[in-house]
Motif scaffolding. Structure first.
Motif, PDB file in Angstrom:
ATOM      1  N   LEU A  87      33.478 -24.349  45.621  1.00  0.00           N
ATOM      2  CA  LEU A  87      32.814 -23.394  44.739  1.00  0.00           C
ATOM      3  C   LEU A  87      32.094 -22.329  45.552  1.00  0.00           C
ATOM      4  O   LEU A  87      32.170 -21.134  45.239  1.00  0.00           O
ATOM      5  CB  LEU A  87      31.828 -24.122  43.824  1.00  0.00           C
ATOM      6  N   LEU A  88      31.436 -22.726  46.607  1.00  0.00           N
ATOM      7  CA  LEU A  88      30.716 -21.794  47.470  1.00  0.00           C
ATOM      8  C   LEU A  88      31.673 -20.798  48.123  1.00  0.00           C
ATOM      9  O   LEU A  88      31.400 -19.607  48.186  1.00  0.00           O
ATOM     10  CB  LEU A  88      29.962 -22.588  48.536  1.00  0.00           C
ATOM     11  N   ASN A  89      32.823 -21.278  48.576  1.00  0.00           N
ATOM     12  CA  ASN A  89      33.783 -20.428  49.283  1.00  0.00           C
ATOM     13  C   ASN A  89      34.668 -19.598  48.367  1.00  0.00           C
ATOM     14  O   ASN A  89      35.006 -18.461  48.689  1.00  0.00           O
ATOM     15  CB  ASN A  89      34.661 -21.275  50.201  1.00  0.00           C
ATOM     16  N   SER A  90      35.067 -20.162  47.223  1.00  0.00           N
ATOM     17  CA  SER A  90      36.022 -19.457  46.372  1.00  0.00           C
ATOM     18  C   SER A  90      35.386 -18.783  45.165  1.00  0.00           C
ATOM     19  O   SER A  90      35.992 -17.909  44.555  1.00  0.00           O
ATOM     20  CB  SER A  90      37.091 -20.437  45.877  1.00  0.00           C
ATOM     21  N   GLY A  91      34.195 -19.226  44.782  1.00  0.00           N
ATOM     22  CA  GLY A  91      33.537 -18.649  43.619  1.00  0.00           C
ATOM     23  C   GLY A  91      33.945 -19.282  42.304  1.00  0.00           C
ATOM     24  O   GLY A  91      33.517 -18.858  41.239  1.00  0.00           O
ATOM     25  N   ARG A  92      34.800 -20.311  42.357  1.00  0.00           N
ATOM     26  CA  ARG A  92      35.188 -20.978  41.114  1.00  0.00           C
ATOM     27  C   ARG A  92      35.363 -22.469  41.363  1.00  0.00           C
ATOM     28  O   ARG A  92      35.706 -22.896  42.466  1.00  0.00           O
ATOM     29  CB  ARG A  92      36.445 -20.378  40.522  1.00  0.00           C
ATOM     30  N   PRO A  93      35.118 -23.256  40.306  1.00  0.00           N
ATOM     31  CA  PRO A  93      35.247 -24.708  40.480  1.00  0.00           C
ATOM     32  C   PRO A  93      36.701 -25.128  40.552  1.00  0.00           C
ATOM     33  O   PRO A  93      37.595 -24.400  40.136  1.00  0.00           O
ATOM     34  CB  PRO A  93      34.574 -25.268  39.219  1.00  0.00           C
ATOM     35  N   ARG A  94      36.919 -26.314  41.071  1.00  0.00           N
ATOM     36  CA  ARG A  94      38.263 -26.880  41.144  1.00  0.00           C
ATOM     37  C   ARG A  94      38.686 -27.402  39.784  1.00  0.00           C
ATOM     38  O   ARG A  94      37.860 -27.788  38.959  1.00  0.00           O
ATOM     39  CB  ARG A  94      38.282 -28.062  42.102  1.00  0.00           C
ATOM     40  N   VAL A  95      39.985 -27.468  39.581  1.00  0.00           N
ATOM     41  CA  VAL A  95      40.534 -28.123  38.404  1.00  0.00           C
ATOM     42  C   VAL A  95      40.266 -29.612  38.583  1.00  0.00           C
ATOM     43  O   VAL A  95      40.399 -30.154  39.680  1.00  0.00           O
ATOM     44  CB  VAL A  95      42.049 -27.855  38.299  1.00  0.00           C
ATOM     45  N   HIS A  96      39.874 -30.261  37.507  1.00  0.00           N
ATOM     46  CA  HIS A  96      39.533 -31.672  37.630  1.00  0.00           C
ATOM     47  C   HIS A  96      39.960 -32.436  36.383  1.00  0.00           C
ATOM     48  O   HIS A  96      40.272 -31.857  35.361  1.00  0.00           O
ATOM     49  CB  HIS A  96      38.027 -31.832  37.832  1.00  0.00           C
ATOM     50  N   GLU A  97      39.955 -33.746  36.521  1.00  0.00           N
ATOM     51  CA  GLU A  97      40.214 -34.625  35.392  1.00  0.00           C
ATOM     52  C   GLU A  97      39.414 -35.888  35.637  1.00  0.00           C
ATOM     53  O   GLU A  97      39.003 -36.165  36.763  1.00  0.00           O
ATOM     54  CB  GLU A  97      41.696 -34.921  35.254  1.00  0.00           C
ATOM     55  N   PRO A  98      39.180 -36.670  34.584  1.00  0.00           N
ATOM     56  CA  PRO A  98      38.386 -37.889  34.766  1.00  0.00           C
ATOM     57  C   PRO A  98      39.027 -38.833  35.780  1.00  0.00           C
ATOM     58  O   PRO A  98      40.243 -38.918  35.887  1.00  0.00           O
ATOM     59  CB  PRO A  98      38.376 -38.515  33.370  1.00  0.00           C
ATOM     60  N   ALA A  99      38.187 -39.555  36.497  1.00  0.00           N
ATOM     61  CA  ALA A  99      38.674 -40.529  37.473  1.00  0.00           C
ATOM     62  C   ALA A  99      39.376 -41.667  36.752  1.00  0.00           C
ATOM     63  O   ALA A  99      39.073 -41.967  35.599  1.00  0.00           O
ATOM     64  CB  ALA A  99      37.506 -41.065  38.294  1.00  0.00           C
ATOM     65  N   TYR A 100      40.300 -42.295  37.436  1.00  0.00           N
ATOM     66  CA  TYR A 100      41.030 -43.418  36.868  1.00  0.00           C
ATOM     67  C   TYR A 100      40.217 -44.699  37.031  1.00  0.00           C
ATOM     68  O   TYR A 100      39.958 -45.138  38.140  1.00  0.00           O
ATOM     69  CB  TYR A 100      42.392 -43.570  37.537  1.00  0.00           C
TER      70      TYR A 100
END
Length: 139
Positions: A87-100
């Motif tokens: 987020l700090l480097n790209s300015g946007r959060p990563r795509v994510h999904e709930p943990a298994y």
């Protein structure tokens, strides 16, 4: 050693996220403001403290209620650190999904971690600060 987790789908033609970072699909995100950037840096510093205090007692990371899907997301320390750096480097959060199938007993909320750190700090500084009405050496 990598700062971020290795992509298990790197080079896989069946990568489920293959088209997500295509330049034409998403407009360029606005860069983080100075205030947002400072907040992320503070979160990274806090995360180091929380891990140092909580990992030795068996806490594996933090659980965060996702605003998008309204589900809890469980992040181990390294993954959360990598996400904040991204987020700090790209300015946007990563795509994510709930943990298994995470074990919720091994994760605490950000709020709990902050309270725990504050409690440890207060315990360590208890009695070292002058209390009101206590005479000092100059009185």
């Amino acid at each position: 050693m990598h700062d971020e987790p290795i992509d298990p789908f790197n080079g896989d033609p069946a990568d489920p996220t293959a088209g997500l970072d295509e330049p034409g699909d998403d407009p360029t995100p606005d860069p983080l403001t100075d205030v947002e950037r400072q907040d992320v840096l503070e979160d990274l510093a806090d995360l180091e403290i929380y891990q140092a205090l909580l990992a030795p007692i068996g806490v594996r990371g933090l659980v965060i209620e996702c605003e998008d899907c309204r589900e809890p997301h469980y992040f181990d320390w390294d993954l959360l650190r990598g996400n904040l750096r991204h987020l700090l480097n790209s300015g946007r959060p990563r795509v994510h999904e709930p943990a298994y199938d995470p074990d919720p007993d091994h994760y605490v909320t950000w709020h709990y971690a902050r309270g725990y750190a504050d409690g440890v700090h207060d315990t360590l500084t208890e009695g070292t600060e002058d209390e009101p009405g206590t005479p000092t050496a100059t009185q």
